[in-house]
Enzyme design. Structure first.
Site, PDB file in Angstrom:
ATOM      1  N   ALA A 167       0.825  -1.203   0.000  1.00 26.15           N
ATOM      2  CA  ALA A 167       0.000   0.000   0.000  1.00 26.15           C
ATOM      3  C   ALA A 167       0.864   1.259   0.000  1.00 26.15           C
ATOM      4  CB  ALA A 167      -0.946  -0.016   1.199  1.00 26.15           C
ATOM      5  N   PRO A 188      -4.835   8.898  -2.579  1.00 27.88           N
ATOM      6  CA  PRO A 188      -5.629   9.699  -3.522  1.00 27.88           C
ATOM      7  C   PRO A 188      -4.817  10.836  -4.154  1.00 27.88           C
ATOM      8  CG  PRO A 188      -6.912   9.206  -1.562  1.00 27.88           C
ATOM      9  CD  PRO A 188      -5.535   8.675  -1.305  1.00 27.88           C
ATOM     10  N   ASN A 189      -3.913  11.458  -3.392  1.00 27.29           N
ATOM     11  CA  ASN A 189      -3.125  12.568  -3.952  1.00 27.29           C
ATOM     12  C   ASN A 189      -1.656  12.233  -4.148  1.00 27.29           C
ATOM     13  OD1 ASN A 189      -5.278  14.451  -4.115  1.00 27.29           O
ATOM     14  ND2 ASN A 189      -5.211  14.608  -1.877  1.00 27.29           N
ATOM     15  N   ARG A 219     -10.840 -19.744 -38.957  1.00 31.08           N
ATOM     16  CA  ARG A 219     -11.867 -18.831 -39.492  1.00 31.08           C
ATOM     17  C   ARG A 219     -11.700 -18.689 -41.018  1.00 31.08           C
ATOM     18  NH1 ARG A 219     -16.844 -16.649 -39.304  1.00 31.08           N
ATOM     19  NH2 ARG A 219     -16.875 -14.514 -40.114  1.00 31.08           N
ATOM     20  N   GLY A 248     -12.064 -10.087 -35.538  1.00 30.77           N
ATOM     21  CA  GLY A 248     -13.200  -9.344 -36.101  1.00 30.77           C
ATOM     22  C   GLY A 248     -14.276  -9.108 -35.052  1.00 30.77           C
ATOM     23  N   GLY A 249     -15.548  -9.166 -35.478  1.00 30.08           N
ATOM     24  CA  GLY A 249     -16.670  -8.899 -34.562  1.00 30.08           C
ATOM     25  C   GLY A 249     -16.710  -9.852 -33.385  1.00 30.08           C
ATOM     26  N   GLU A 300       2.458   0.141 -10.891  1.00 26.56           N
ATOM     27  CA  GLU A 300       3.897   0.036 -10.575  1.00 26.56           C
ATOM     28  C   GLU A 300       4.717   0.978 -11.467  1.00 26.56           C
ATOM     29  OE1 GLU A 300       5.388  -3.732  -9.351  1.00 26.56           O
ATOM     30  OE2 GLU A 300       3.366  -4.441  -8.825  1.00 26.56           O
TER      31      GLU A 300
HETATM   32  C1  LIG Z   1      -5.921  -1.919 -10.842  1.00 31.11           C
HETATM   33  C2  LIG Z   1      -4.891  -1.151 -10.094  1.00 31.11           C
HETATM   34  C3  LIG Z   1      -4.114  -1.809  -9.149  1.00 31.11           C
HETATM   35  C4  LIG Z   1      -3.150  -1.110  -8.397  1.00 31.11           C
HETATM   36  N1  LIG Z   1      -2.455  -1.745  -7.412  1.00 31.11           N
HETATM   37  C5  LIG Z   1      -1.674  -1.007  -6.568  1.00 31.11           C
HETATM   38  C6  LIG Z   1      -1.101  -1.596  -5.406  1.00 31.11           C
HETATM   39  O1  LIG Z   1      -1.241  -2.791  -5.150  1.00 31.11           O
HETATM   40  N2  LIG Z   1      -0.379  -0.811  -4.559  1.00 31.11           N
HETATM   41  C7  LIG Z   1      -0.200   0.526  -4.798  1.00 31.11           C
HETATM   42  O2  LIG Z   1       0.472   1.188  -3.995  1.00 31.11           O
HETATM   43  N3  LIG Z   1      -0.720   1.118  -5.906  1.00 31.11           N
HETATM   44  C8  LIG Z   1      -1.468   0.390  -6.783  1.00 31.11           C
HETATM   45  N4  LIG Z   1      -2.039   0.989  -7.885  1.00 31.11           N
HETATM   46  C9  LIG Z   1      -1.806   2.394  -8.119  1.00 31.11           C
HETATM   47  C10 LIG Z   1      -0.938   2.664  -9.343  1.00 31.11           C
HETATM   48  O3  LIG Z   1       0.389   2.298  -9.083  1.00 31.11           O
HETATM   49  C11 LIG Z   1      -1.121   4.130  -9.716  1.00 31.11           C
HETATM   50  O4  LIG Z   1      -2.422   4.252 -10.273  1.00 31.11           O
HETATM   51  C12 LIG Z   1      -0.076   4.628 -10.709  1.00 31.11           C
HETATM   52  O5  LIG Z   1       1.194   4.655 -10.098  1.00 31.11           O
HETATM   53  C13 LIG Z   1      -0.396   6.003 -11.256  1.00 31.11           C
HETATM   54  O6  LIG Z   1      -0.769   6.900 -10.258  1.00 31.11           O
HETATM   55  P1  LIG Z   1      -2.137   7.745 -10.423  1.00 31.11           P
HETATM   56  O7  LIG Z   1      -3.200   6.776 -10.754  1.00 31.11           O
HETATM   57  O8  LIG Z   1      -2.321   8.583  -9.230  1.00 31.11           O
HETATM   58  O9  LIG Z   1      -1.892   8.627 -11.705  1.00 31.11           O
HETATM   59  P2  LIG Z   1      -1.097  10.097 -11.792  1.00 31.11           P
HETATM   60  O10 LIG Z   1       0.149   9.966 -11.043  1.00 31.11           O
HETATM   61  O11 LIG Z   1      -2.122  11.105 -11.335  1.00 31.11           O
HETATM   62  O12 LIG Z   1      -0.886  10.185 -13.302  1.00 31.11           O
HETATM   63  C14 LIG Z   1      -1.849  10.634 -14.241  1.00 31.11           C
HETATM   64  C15 LIG Z   1      -1.145  10.778 -15.595  1.00 31.11           C
HETATM   65  O13 LIG Z   1      -0.118  11.792 -15.492  1.00 31.11           O
HETATM   66  C16 LIG Z   1       1.126  11.244 -15.881  1.00 31.11           C
HETATM   67  N5  LIG Z   1       2.195  11.847 -15.104  1.00 31.11           N
HETATM   68  C17 LIG Z   1       2.278  11.984 -13.768  1.00 31.11           C
HETATM   69  N6  LIG Z   1       3.426  12.563 -13.427  1.00 31.11           N
HETATM   70  C18 LIG Z   1       4.106  12.780 -14.578  1.00 31.11           C
HETATM   71  C19 LIG Z   1       5.382  13.351 -14.887  1.00 31.11           C
HETATM   72  N7  LIG Z   1       6.214  13.804 -13.935  1.00 31.11           N
HETATM   73  N8  LIG Z   1       5.755  13.420 -16.194  1.00 31.11           N
HETATM   74  C20 LIG Z   1       4.919  12.960 -17.165  1.00 31.11           C
HETATM   75  N9  LIG Z   1       3.717  12.423 -16.937  1.00 31.11           N
HETATM   76  C21 LIG Z   1       3.314  12.325 -15.658  1.00 31.11           C
HETATM   77  C22 LIG Z   1       1.003   9.754 -15.629  1.00 31.11           C
HETATM   78  O14 LIG Z   1       1.937   8.996 -16.381  1.00 31.11           O
HETATM   79  C23 LIG Z   1      -0.433   9.512 -16.037  1.00 31.11           C
HETATM   80  O15 LIG Z   1      -0.508   9.384 -17.443  1.00 31.11           O
HETATM   81  C24 LIG Z   1      -2.954   0.269  -8.669  1.00 31.11           C
HETATM   82  C25 LIG Z   1      -3.731   0.922  -9.653  1.00 31.11           C
HETATM   83  C26 LIG Z   1      -4.695   0.232 -10.331  1.00 31.11           C
HETATM   84  C27 LIG Z   1      -5.534   0.975 -11.326  1.00 31.11           C
END
Ligand SMILES: Cc1cc2nc3c(=O)[nH]c(=O)nc-3n(C[C@H](O)[C@H](O)[C@H](O)COP(=O)(O)OP(=O)(O)OC[C@H]3O[C@@H](n4cnc5c(N)ncnc54)[C@H](O)[C@@H]3O)c2cc1C
Length: 379
Positions: free
Chosen positions: A124, A128-129, A268, A339-340, A363
């Site tokens: 973890a 969110p931010n 196919r 295809g479809g 990751e």
């Molecule tokens: C199904 C799923 C499973 C997950 N499992 C885990 C887990 O087990 N543990 C865990 O800790 N997290 C987990 N995550 C979180 C995941 O690692 C993050 O979603 C990911 O690292 C991206 O962070 P964000 O979603 O906040 O996107 P953001 O960081 O908000 O990125 C949004 C976009 O901006 C781009 N961006 C951001 N900064 C830059 C930069 N400096 N230069 C250029 N582009 C940039 C990104 O590449 C992306 O395209 C999971 C996510 C999902 C969807």
């Protein structure tokens, strides 16, 4: 230089391939549809030693090398990408940091449980931010006597609602920015640990992704992983290894796209012949196969470099970047070849198409991988 798997690696590949074909593939579509966690499969995998692939034998694991680990994740993901990611997180994001940074007591307490699959692991970091910018996390940990009191929200946690052992990250010193982050081993039974919302997703539906909420969560002082302030370093080095797992998952998904496309294009018929006779289809298959082979060697190279004890951040990022983009590209081509029919849930490629996308996001997004690669070249 010998570009060949050794006998043990070939044996693992054969064993896991057979297991995946018999026990993982046949239920993958149903688990995806019902969004059901692969409990039964994980139990069977534990019996085969696949939940402790990299855990040393003295702690109940198989003690295998990283190439063997990559093979396991590829073969499982080839049949079910959800089971693939759960296995990858369990091994490389949970067992590995305990092996690398844990005290002897922590290793003795947690590694045998993980190896036997008695509890599943989760990691973890994301909040969110704080996604790509993990250093911006706001979860706090304050030492109070012999316990840390942890408050905050984590999001998008793979296996969040199912995991019993969770590696979490929290700020212990706000003034020290990323050097003020610490890592902890948390159990889901700790007071103040709560599972939040479970997300409905585009793909990897059987893997269960949720929020985790810590409300005055009490964590014994001895569950600090490494020293206070080591957390960011632990997170980054753990994610380097994790990326080898996700790259392997991507190779497995891409390989499945190729397997399905070859089979379908041979049977196919259109214009009085199998569509495999058309050059347009042949070229898509050739391009898929070439990129998959390149991805697999990038994965093996990263795994080999890791096993040599060398720095492998760039190699892992290259493998993850290329393999994940190959998975998405292969899935697009596989649906096109079908295809479809490929657009319907009757065919496996529809699931592969949905499952492939996440490999470019978690990751470290593809943008983050490019930052890691260029950062190591331009320093
Ligand atoms: C199904 C799923 C499973 C997950 N499992 C885990 C887990 O087990 N543990 C865990 O800790 N997290 C987990 N995550 C979180 C995941 O690692 C993050 O979603 C990911 O690292 C991206 O962070 P964000 O979603 O906040 O996107 P953001 O960081 O908000 O990125 C949004 C976009 O901006 C781009 N961006 C951001 N900064 C830059 C930069 N400096 N230069 C250029 N582009 C940039 C990104 O590449 C992306 O395209 C999971 C996510 C999902 C969807």
């Amino acid at each position: 230089m010998k570009l060949e798997l050794n006998e043990q690696q070939k044996m693992i590949q054969k064993m896991v391939r057979e297991f995946a074909e018999k026990q993982v593939g046949p239920i993958a579509a149903e688990l995806d549809k019902k969004e059901e966690y692969p409990h039964k499969t994980l139990k069977e995998m534990a019996k085969l030693g696949l939940l402790g692939i990299i855990i040393p034998p003295e702690y109940g694991g198989a003690g295998l090398d990283t190439i063997s680990y990559a093979i396991v994740i590829e073969e499982i993901s080839r049949k079910c990408a959800s089971t693939g990611v759960v296995t990858s997180v369990h091994n490389s994001l949970v067992a590995w940091p305990i092996i690398k940074y844990g005290t002897e007591e922590q290793k003795k307490k947690y590694l045998p449980i993980l190896a036997k699959g008695e509890k599943i692991g989760a990691f973890a970091g994301t909040e969110p931010n704080a996604g790509s910018d993990l250093g911006a996390m706001q979860t706090t940990a304050k030492l109070n006597g012999n316990k840390y009191i942890i408050n905050g929200d984590k999001t998008f946690i793979t296996s969040g609602p199912e995991a019993g052992i969770i590696i979490i990250f929290a700020v212990t010193d706000k003034e020290a920015s990323s050097k003020g982050i610490s890592a902890f081993i948390v159990e889901n039974t700790f007071k103040g640990f709560k599972v939040g919302s479970i997300f409905e997703k585009l793909g990897i539906n059987a893997s269960k992704t949720s929020e985790l909420i810590f409300e005055d969560m009490e964590v014994p002082k001895e569950n600090l992983l490494g020293s206070e302030g080591d957390g960011f370093k632990i997170a980054l080095s753990t994610l380097d290894g994790g990326r080898i797992g996700i790259a392997s998952q991507a190779v497995g998904i891409a390989q499945a796209c190729l397997d399905e496309s070859i089979e379908y294009s041979k049977q196919r018929q259109q214009f009085g012949r199998p569509i495999a006779k058309f050059q347009a289809i042949q070229w898509m298959i050739a391009d898929m196969a070439t990129k998959i082979e390149a991805s697999r060697w990038l994965v093996y190279n990263a795994a080999y470099t890791k096993d040599q004890g060398l720095r492998f951040s760039k190699e892992a990022a290259m493998a993850k970047l290329f393999a994940s983009e190959t998975a998405v590209d292969s899935a697009i081509k596989a649906v096109q070849i079908h295809g479809g029919y490929g657009y319907t849930k009757e065919y496996t490629v529809e699931r592969l198409f949905r499952d492939s996308k996440i490999t470019e996001i978690y990751e470290g997004t593809s943008e983050v991988q490019r930052m890691v690669i260029s950062g190591s070249l331009l320093k």
